[in-house]
Design a protein around this motif. Structure first.
Motif, PDB file in Angstrom:
ATOM      1  N   CYS A   1       0.821  -1.222   0.000  1.00 38.50           N
ATOM      2  CA  CYS A   1       0.000   0.000   0.000  1.00 38.50           C
ATOM      3  C   CYS A   1       0.847   1.260   0.000  1.00 38.50           C
ATOM      4  CB  CYS A   1      -0.947  -0.007   1.196  1.00 38.50           C
ATOM      5  SG  CYS A   1      -0.151   0.405   2.778  1.00 38.50           S
ATOM      6  N   GLY A   2       2.094   1.150   0.486  1.00 37.15           N
ATOM      7  CA  GLY A   2       2.975   2.322   0.492  1.00 37.15           C
ATOM      8  C   GLY A   2       2.756   3.238   1.679  1.00 37.15           C
ATOM      9  N   ALA A   3       1.773   2.934   2.535  1.00 40.56           N
ATOM     10  CA  ALA A   3       1.417   3.891   3.590  1.00 40.56           C
ATOM     11  C   ALA A   3       1.404   3.313   4.998  1.00 40.56           C
ATOM     12  CB  ALA A   3       0.042   4.489   3.289  1.00 40.56           C
ATOM     13  N   CYS A   4       1.362   1.989   5.148  1.00 37.73           N
ATOM     14  CA  CYS A   4       1.261   1.407   6.495  1.00 37.73           C
ATOM     15  C   CYS A   4       2.630   1.469   7.195  1.00 37.73           C
ATOM     16  CB  CYS A   4       0.754  -0.036   6.414  1.00 37.73           C
ATOM     17  SG  CYS A   4       1.951  -1.180   5.692  1.00 37.73           S
TER      18      CYS A   4
ATOM     19  N   CYS B   1       5.246  -0.649   5.237  1.00 34.93           N
ATOM     20  CA  CYS B   1       5.699   0.008   4.003  1.00 34.93           C
ATOM     21  C   CYS B   1       6.576   1.224   4.327  1.00 34.93           C
ATOM     22  CB  CYS B   1       4.502   0.434   3.151  1.00 34.93           C
ATOM     23  SG  CYS B   1       3.680  -0.945   2.317  1.00 34.93           S
TER      24      CYS B   1
ATOM     25  N   CYS C   1       3.486  -5.725   4.050  1.00 37.79           N
ATOM     26  CA  CYS C   1       2.427  -4.700   4.043  1.00 37.79           C
ATOM     27  C   CYS C   1       1.213  -5.189   4.830  1.00 37.79           C
ATOM     28  CB  CYS C   1       2.024  -4.358   2.608  1.00 37.79           C
ATOM     29  SG  CYS C   1       0.640  -3.186   2.552  1.00 37.79           S
ATOM     30  N   GLU C   2       0.647  -4.276   5.608  1.00 41.20           N
ATOM     31  CA  GLU C   2      -0.450  -4.655   6.513  1.00 41.20           C
ATOM     32  C   GLU C   2      -1.817  -4.467   5.873  1.00 41.20           C
ATOM     33  OE1 GLU C   2       0.527  -1.942   9.618  1.00 41.20           O
ATOM     34  OE2 GLU C   2       2.345  -3.052  10.192  1.00 41.20           O
TER      35      GLU C   2
HETATM   36 ZN    ZN Z   1       1.552  -1.220   3.361  1.00 37.01          ZN
END
Ligand code: ZN
Ligand code: NAD
Ligand code: ZN
Length: 391
Positions: A92-95, A98, A106-107
């Protein structure tokens, strides 16, 4: 579209399946130009993973051309017409994971994380073509794929490089490189690599690029050992010699400074048709009975050395040599590859000619011949190292 699908234990079949569609605003659709068969696919095809379903589209190593992007993908990130390599972990690039560049942890990208939690006691992230355990995302051994979080994963290829030069940035080149990077290689280091499959070959090349003095390749397939030798590595055939003794001989009696396991669950391939859960039990049993790469790596590594595990494991392992690990101050490092972390720097190394990923390709087949490709790769026929499929 045509796609290579799981059709039951040890059977894959190229079938007509519906074209993928944009489902979320951060999706893209990629028309696939090249895709590959991976050692990890073998863990799925022979039924080791009980969450495979008839018709699941396989494949997690692919690249191609973006033909559609969702409204949530910024134009400066990805546009229709871009040529991209897609990393196998969906991130996701945001958790928190990441943010720490632990993309394969990634969660947020596995809607079925609970299944893995129940089966193994830990969650796993989303992965293309890797069954419902990793989210049920259709894979890339197909004409088209839906790529979720397309603003995070895909790497644009703008340089004038062939598909064959960059395709393996999707998985096995970063994986081999991460295996070597986790070893924290020093200039005088001897690095031993168990497994001269595609992942092992790239771990060896990466160890050399990172400065190892000597790289040792351990396998039983003479043609794979020859391939490693041609690339400058020292072959050891575990069918012919006692590996630990040979490694001691090659290292002044102390053992390799760094040991990489690029084998994983290979020990379980090709056994009879039994239920999936029995299979896990059997895997555990067989790994206690035969020479096993991970155990051998821990037992062979010199005191204070690093054992780096990139071969894939699931479930539990018996006869783990906790005594040698603890008393010899070994460091054990491992992980599914955090591919996104390595794609750009490795693209640079390919452009500068420091790494040549094409050296392992022995077969190129049309997608429609995927079933034959799986047979050849799995049974190591025709000196097969790596197969590229063309949709
Ligand atoms: Zn993530
Ligand atoms: P592969 O099956 O082609 O290669 C495995 C090699 O190991 C074979 O050549 C086999 O002869 C050799 N081998 C078997 N038992 C051995 C032993 N006891 N000692 C030494 N060698 C032995 O597979 P591959 O594509 O090279 O993948 C290797 C492993 O890496 C697989 O487990 C795969 O799932 C894993 N993998 C991990 C990641 C990751 O993110 N960590 C990514 C891709 C692949
Ligand atoms: Zn792979």
């Amino acid at each position: 579209m045509r796609a290579n699908t799981w059709a039951g234990r040890n059977k894959v079949e190229v079938r007509d399946v519906p074209d993928p569609k944009i489902l979320n605003s951060r999706d893209a659709i990629v028309r696939i130009t090249s895709t590959a068969i991976c050692g990890s696919d073998l863990h799925l095809v022979d039924g080791y993973v009980p969450t495979m379903q008839d018709g699941d589209v396989l494949g997690h190593e692919f690249m191609g051309e973006v033909i559609e992007v969702g409204s949530g993908v910024p134009g400066d990130r990805l546009r229709v017409g871009d040529r991209v390599v897609v990393p196998f972990p969906i991130s996701c690039g945001a958790c928190a994971a990441c943010a720490a560049e632990l993309y394969s942890c990634c969660e947020n990208t596995n809607p079925n994380a609970g299944i893995a939690e129940k089966m193994f006691g830990h969650p796993v992230a989303g992965i293309f073509g890797y069954s419902h355990l990793t989210g049920g995302f259709a894979g890339g051994q197909a004409q088209y794929a839906r790529v979720p979080f397309a603003d995070v994963g895909p790497l644009k290829i703008e340089a004038d490089l062939t598909d064959e030069q960059v395709l393996f940035l999707s998985d096995i080149l970063p994986t081999g490189y991460m295996g070597a990077e986790m070893c924290d290689i020093q200039p005088s280091d001897v690095v031993a690599v168990w497994g001269a499959g595609p992942v092992g070959q790239f771990a060896m090349d990466s160890a050399r690029v990172l400065g190892a003095a000597k790289v040792i390749a351990i396998d039983k397939e003479p043609y794979r050992l020859r391939m490693a030798e041609q690339a400058g590595h020292v072959p050891v055939n575990f069918d012919e010699v006692d590996v630990r003794s040979r490694l001691l001989e090659l290292t002044g009696g102390r053992g390799p400074d760094k040991c990489i396991d690029a084998v994983g669950l290979e020990a379980t391939h090709g056994s009879a048709h039994i239920g999936a859960y029995d299979r896990i039990k059997q895997a555990v049993r067989s790994e206690t009975e035969r020479p096993h790469a991970l155990r051998q790596a821990i037992m062979s590594c010199r005191s204070g050395g690093v054992v780096s595990v990139i071969g894939v494991y699931g479930g539990f392992l018996d006869k783990f040599p906790a005594g040698a690990w603890m008393n010899r101050s070994l460091t054990l490092r491992t992980g599914q590859c955090h591919v996104q972390r390595y794609m750009k720097p490795l693209l640079g190394r390919i452009e500068r000619g420091e790494l040549d990923p094409t050296r392992i390709i022995t077969h190129t087949l049309p997608l429609d011949e995927a079933a034959r490709g799986f047979d050849i790769f799995k049974n190591k026929q025709d000196d097969c190292e790596k197969i590229v499929l063309k949709p």
